[in-house]
Design an enzyme around this catalytic site. Structure first.
Site, PDB file in Angstrom:
ATOM      1  N   GLY A 256      -5.376  -6.407   2.066  1.00 25.24           N
ATOM      2  CA  GLY A 256      -5.900  -5.952   0.579  1.00 25.24           C
ATOM      3  C   GLY A 256      -5.525  -6.840  -0.333  1.00 25.24           C
TER       4      GLY A 256
ATOM      5  N   GLY B 270      -2.423  -7.548  -5.204  1.00 25.98           N
ATOM      6  CA  GLY B 270      -1.616  -6.523  -6.127  1.00 25.98           C
ATOM      7  C   GLY B 270      -1.895  -4.953  -4.998  1.00 25.98           C
ATOM      8  N   SER B 271      -2.400  -5.065  -4.418  1.00 26.57           N
ATOM      9  CA  SER B 271      -1.982  -3.726  -3.562  1.00 26.57           C
ATOM     10  C   SER B 271      -0.934  -3.237  -2.542  1.00 26.57           C
ATOM     11  CB  SER B 271      -3.653  -3.921  -2.324  1.00 26.57           C
ATOM     12  OG  SER B 271      -3.337  -4.927  -1.725  1.00 26.57           O
TER      13      SER B 271
ATOM     14  N   SER C 115       2.306  -8.187   0.437  1.00 18.09           N
ATOM     15  CA  SER C 115       3.634  -8.566   0.671  1.00 18.09           C
ATOM     16  C   SER C 115       4.665  -7.277   0.341  1.00 18.09           C
ATOM     17  CB  SER C 115       4.292  -9.800  -0.471  1.00 18.09           C
ATOM     18  OG  SER C 115       3.011 -10.400  -0.662  1.00 18.09           O
ATOM     19  N   THR C 116       5.431  -6.656  -0.311  1.00 18.04           N
ATOM     20  CA  THR C 116       5.587  -5.515  -0.713  1.00 18.04           C
ATOM     21  C   THR C 116       5.682  -4.242   0.772  1.00 18.04           C
ATOM     22  OG1 THR C 116       5.398  -4.886  -2.627  1.00 18.04           O
ATOM     23  CG2 THR C 116       7.013  -3.480  -1.301  1.00 18.04           C
TER      24      THR C 116
ATOM     25  N   ASP D 115       0.243 -16.108   0.750  1.00 16.01           N
ATOM     26  CA  ASP D 115       1.164 -16.637  -0.713  1.00 16.01           C
ATOM     27  C   ASP D 115       1.225 -18.038  -0.500  1.00 16.01           C
ATOM     28  OD1 ASP D 115       0.081 -16.635  -3.568  1.00 16.01           O
ATOM     29  OD2 ASP D 115       1.019 -14.936  -4.203  1.00 16.01           O
TER      30      ASP D 115
ATOM     31  N   SER E 290      -6.878 -11.627   3.436  1.00 19.38           N
ATOM     32  CA  SER E 290      -8.014 -11.928   4.478  1.00 19.38           C
ATOM     33  C   SER E 290      -9.462 -11.505   4.022  1.00 19.38           C
ATOM     34  CB  SER E 290      -7.870 -11.048   5.541  1.00 19.38           C
ATOM     35  OG  SER E 290      -6.532 -10.621   5.222  1.00 19.38           O
TER      36      SER E 290
ATOM     37  N   GLY F 216     -13.931 -16.965  -9.233  1.00 24.42           N
ATOM     38  CA  GLY F 216     -13.434 -16.385  -7.572  1.00 24.42           C
ATOM     39  C   GLY F 216     -12.647 -15.618  -7.151  1.00 24.42           C
TER      40      GLY F 216
HETATM   41  N1  LIG Z   1      -9.440 -16.427  -6.944  1.00 22.27           N
HETATM   42  C1  LIG Z   1      -8.058 -15.813  -5.785  1.00 22.27           C
HETATM   43  N2  LIG Z   1      -8.790 -14.877  -5.159  1.00 22.27           N
HETATM   44  C2  LIG Z   1      -7.280 -14.541  -4.825  1.00 22.27           C
HETATM   45  N3  LIG Z   1      -6.294 -14.125  -4.832  1.00 22.27           N
HETATM   46  C3  LIG Z   1      -5.991 -15.937  -5.187  1.00 22.27           C
HETATM   47  C4  LIG Z   1      -7.290 -16.154  -6.352  1.00 22.27           C
HETATM   48  N4  LIG Z   1      -6.449 -17.874  -7.035  1.00 22.27           N
HETATM   49  C5  LIG Z   1      -4.804 -17.090  -6.505  1.00 22.27           C
HETATM   50  N5  LIG Z   1      -4.924 -16.545  -5.675  1.00 22.27           N
HETATM   51  C6  LIG Z   1      -3.905 -15.719  -5.452  1.00 22.27           C
HETATM   52  O1  LIG Z   1      -3.242 -16.442  -4.093  1.00 22.27           O
HETATM   53  C7  LIG Z   1      -2.907 -15.127  -3.518  1.00 22.27           C
HETATM   54  C8  LIG Z   1      -3.954 -14.297  -1.968  1.00 22.27           C
HETATM   55  O2  LIG Z   1      -4.039 -16.163  -1.095  1.00 22.27           O
HETATM   56  P1  LIG Z   1      -4.137 -15.482   0.606  1.00 22.27           P
HETATM   57  O3  LIG Z   1      -3.926 -16.606   1.306  1.00 22.27           O
HETATM   58  O4  LIG Z   1      -3.729 -14.099   0.973  1.00 22.27           O
HETATM   59  O5  LIG Z   1      -5.299 -15.325   0.705  1.00 22.27           O
HETATM   60  S1  LIG Z   1      -7.244 -15.120   1.445  1.00 22.27           S
HETATM   61  O6  LIG Z   1      -6.996 -14.707   2.289  1.00 22.27           O
HETATM   62  O7  LIG Z   1      -7.389 -16.882   1.509  1.00 22.27           O
HETATM   63  O8  LIG Z   1      -8.324 -14.617   0.721  1.00 22.27           O
HETATM   64  C9  LIG Z   1      -3.006 -14.223  -4.035  1.00 22.27           C
HETATM   65  O9  LIG Z   1      -1.796 -13.409  -3.674  1.00 22.27           O
HETATM   66  P2  LIG Z   1      -1.739 -11.673  -4.076  1.00 22.27           P
HETATM   67  O10 LIG Z   1      -1.276 -11.147  -4.491  1.00 22.27           O
HETATM   68  O11 LIG Z   1       0.256 -11.379  -2.983  1.00 22.27           O
HETATM   69  O12 LIG Z   1      -2.860 -11.266  -2.756  1.00 22.27           O
HETATM   70  C10 LIG Z   1      -2.685 -14.468  -5.897  1.00 22.27           C
HETATM   71  O13 LIG Z   1      -1.662 -14.768  -6.671  1.00 22.27           O
HETATM   72  N1  LIG Z   2       3.408   1.478  -2.339  1.00 18.38           N
HETATM   73  C1  LIG Z   2       3.873   0.632  -3.895  1.00 18.38           C
HETATM   74  N2  LIG Z   2       3.667   1.463  -4.482  1.00 18.38           N
HETATM   75  C2  LIG Z   2       4.211   1.212  -5.979  1.00 18.38           C
HETATM   76  N3  LIG Z   2       4.129  -0.210  -6.343  1.00 18.38           N
HETATM   77  C3  LIG Z   2       3.699  -0.733  -5.521  1.00 18.38           C
HETATM   78  C4  LIG Z   2       4.185  -0.761  -4.023  1.00 18.38           C
HETATM   79  N4  LIG Z   2       3.869  -1.766  -3.468  1.00 18.38           N
HETATM   80  C5  LIG Z   2       3.879  -2.510  -4.175  1.00 18.38           C
HETATM   81  N5  LIG Z   2       4.032  -2.537  -5.338  1.00 18.38           N
HETATM   82  C6  LIG Z   2       3.864  -2.981  -6.109  1.00 18.38           C
HETATM   83  O1  LIG Z   2       2.480  -3.325  -6.953  1.00 18.38           O
HETATM   84  C7  LIG Z   2       2.270  -4.962  -7.115  1.00 18.38           C
HETATM   85  C8  LIG Z   2       2.213  -5.890  -6.048  1.00 18.38           C
HETATM   86  O2  LIG Z   2       2.333  -6.109  -4.891  1.00 18.38           O
HETATM   87  P1  LIG Z   2       2.911  -7.103  -4.168  1.00 18.38           P
HETATM   88  O3  LIG Z   2       3.342  -6.494  -2.617  1.00 18.38           O
HETATM   89  O4  LIG Z   2       3.250  -8.488  -5.165  1.00 18.38           O
HETATM   90  O5  LIG Z   2       1.378  -7.438  -3.747  1.00 18.38           O
HETATM   91  P2  LIG Z   2       0.107  -8.023  -3.055  1.00 18.38           P
HETATM   92  O6  LIG Z   2       0.926  -8.725  -2.013  1.00 18.38           O
HETATM   93  O7  LIG Z   2      -1.325  -7.599  -1.982  1.00 18.38           O
HETATM   94  O8  LIG Z   2      -0.485  -8.895  -3.936  1.00 18.38           O
HETATM   95  C9  LIG Z   2       3.945  -5.112  -7.445  1.00 18.38           C
HETATM   96  O9  LIG Z   2       4.389  -4.863  -8.360  1.00 18.38           O
HETATM   97  C10 LIG Z   2       5.211  -4.170  -6.611  1.00 18.38           C
HETATM   98  O10 LIG Z   2       5.955  -4.066  -7.493  1.00 18.38           O
END
Ligand SMILES: Nc1ncnc2c1ncn2[C@@H]1O[C@H](COP(=O)(O)OS(=O)(=O)O)[C@@H](OP(=O)(O)O)[C@H]1O
Ligand SMILES: Nc1ncnc2c1ncn2[C@@H]1O[C@H](COP(=O)(O)OP(=O)(O)O)[C@@H](O)[C@H]1O
Length: 288
Positions: free
Chosen positions: A118, A121-122, A125-126, A148, A192, A241
Site C-alpha cells: 500500500g 501512510g496507508s 507498519s501499524t 523502512d 512494493s 519519485g
Molecule cells: N521516493 C519515495 N517513495 C516512497 N517512499 C519513500 C520515498 N523516499 C523515502 N520513502 C520512505 O521509504 C519508505 C518505503 O520504503 P519501501 O522499502 O517500503 O519502498 S519500496 O517497497 O521499495 O517501494 C516509506 O515508508 P512508509 O511510509 O512506511 O511506506 C517512506 O518513509
Molecule cells: N487503521 C488506522 N486508522 C487510522 N490511522 C491509522 C491506521 N493505521 C495507521 N494509522 C496512522 O497512519 C499513519 C501511517 O501509518 P503507518 O503504519 O506508519 O503507515 P505506512 O507504514 O504504510 O507508512 C500513522 O500516523 C498511523 O498512526
C-alpha cells in the site's frame, strides 16, 4: 502413488498426500510420488521422473519432503548435480534432516508470508505490528520485515528508483521465504508498488503460503496523515519519485485480502489485524 501439492520450480518442496481424494496424478495434472521417485504426469498419462524423495516423514502420514532434480523448471534427473544459479557457479543444494515440517510441529503453526502492500501512510507498519502483537498473545511466532527498517541495514545500498525498489523487494521476498521455511509467520510490510515484483515474491513460495494484503487507503487520506512529512516534501518537489505523487503504484489484482477504507470510516488497526488473522485461521496456518 501419492499426489503432490505446493511445489514451485525450485529445488525443494513438500509432498502432501491426498488420502481419500482423487490424486492430482489421476486427474492428469502435476507431480506425484512413485516409490522413491517424483514423477510428472504428461499428456496421454505418461509419467516422467523429475526427482527423488529424500526424506519420508510419516508425521500422521500426512506430509513428506522432496528435492527435485530441476533447476528453474528445466528437466534434470539427479538432484546431486552441481548447479549454476545466477552468477553462483558450481554449487550444490545441501538438505538437512531437520525440515520445515519438524519446525512447524515444534511451533504448532505453519510458516507463511503475509505481504502487506500500500501507499506510504496507508498503515502498513501499524497493521504489521498489530498482527504480530495479536498472534504473539496467542502463542504464535511472527517476525515483521518492514521496508523502512530493512533499508536501515540489509538494503541501505538501495535507492527508490524502479530497479532498486525491485531489488529491495526481491531481497525481502527471499528473506521472507527463509522465515516461512523456518515455520515463522512472516509479515512483510513495504510499499512494493510494482505488480511484477510482488508476483516474483509470490512465485518463491509454495501455493497458498504467500498472502497478499492490499491496504487500500486513498492517497488523500495518506496525505492528510503524513506522519513523516514526506508528502509535503514531495508536493514541494523536495523528494523526487515519491510513490503516488510522481511515481507509480500498481493496485493489486487477485490478492488474497483487500482492506478498504469505507468513505470517511477507518477500521482500527486491531480490527484490520483480526481480518488477516481470521484468514490465517481459516486456511489452517495457526496449527501445525
Ligand atoms: N521516493 C519515495 N517513495 C516512497 N517512499 C519513500 C520515498 N523516499 C523515502 N520513502 C520512505 O521509504 C519508505 C518505503 O520504503 P519501501 O522499502 O517500503 O519502498 S519500496 O517497497 O521499495 O517501494 C516509506 O515508508 P512508509 O511510509 O512506511 O511506506 C517512506 O518513509
Ligand atoms: N487503521 C488506522 N486508522 C487510522 N490511522 C491509522 C491506521 N493505521 C495507521 N494509522 C496512522 O497512519 C499513519 C501511517 O501509518 P503507518 O503504519 O506508519 O503507515 P505506512 O507504514 O504504510 O507508512 C500513522 O500516523 C498511523 O498512526
Amino acid at each position: 502413488m501419492r499426489a503432490i501439492g505446493g511445489l514451485g520450480s525450485g529445488s525443494f518442496g513438500v509432498i502432501r498426500e491426498r488420502e481419500g481424494r482423487k490424486g492430482l496424478g489421476e486427474l492428469g495434472l502435476g507431480l506425484a510420488r512413485d516409490g522413491a521417485n517424483v514423477v510428472r504426469f504428461e499428456t496421454g498419462g505418461r509419467r516422467k521422473k523429475v526427482g527423488k524423495v529424500v526424506l519420508a516423514l510419516e508425521k500422521g502420514g500426512v506430509q513428506q519432503q522432496y528435492v527435485n532434480g530441476m533447476a528453474d523448471g528445466a528437466p534434470g534427473e539427479n538432484f546431486h548435480q552441481i548447479a549454476t544459479v545466477g552468477n553462483s557457479t558450481n554449487i550444490k543444494w545441501h538438505s538437512c534432516s531437520v525440515g520445515k515440517l519438524d519446525r512447524q510441529v515444534l511451533l504448532g503453526q505453519k510458516g507463511c508470508v503475509i505481504w502487506i502492500t500500500g501507499l506510504s501512510g496507508s498503515g502498513k507498519s501499524t497493521l504489521a505490528c498489530a498482527i504480530s502483537r495479536e498472534l504473539h498473545s496467542r502463542g504464535k511466532l511472527t517476525y515483521v520485515l518492514d521496508g523502512d527498517n530493512i533499508r536501515h541495514g540489509l538494503n541501505s545500498d538501495l535507492s527508490f528508483k524502479a530497479e532498486d525498489r525491485a531489488e529491495n523487494i526481491r531481497r525481502i521476498g527471499e528473506v521472507a521465504k527463509l522465515f516461512a521455511d523456518a515455520g515463522v509467520i512472516c509479515i512483510a510490510s513495504l510499499i512494493s508498488p510494482y505488480r511484477k515484483d510482488r508476483a516474483a515474491c509470490r512465485a518463491l513460495l509454495p501455493e497458498g503460503e504467500f498472502i497478499e494484503v492490499f491496504l487500500d487507503v486513498p492517497i488523500h487520506v495518506c496525505e492528510q496523515r503524513d506522519p513523516k512529512g514526506l508528502y509535503k516534501l514531495a508536493r514541494a518537489g523536495k523528494i523526487k519519485g515519491f510513490t503516488g505523487i510522481d511515481d507509480p503504484y500498481e493496485v493489486p489484482v487477485n490478492c488474497e485480502i483487500i482492506l478498504n477504507q469505507k468513505g470517511h470510516e477507518t477500521a482500527s488497526p486491531c480490527e484490520l489485524a483480526e481480518k488477516v488473522i481470521s484468514y490465517l485461521d481459516k486456511e489452517g496456518f495457526l496449527h501445525a
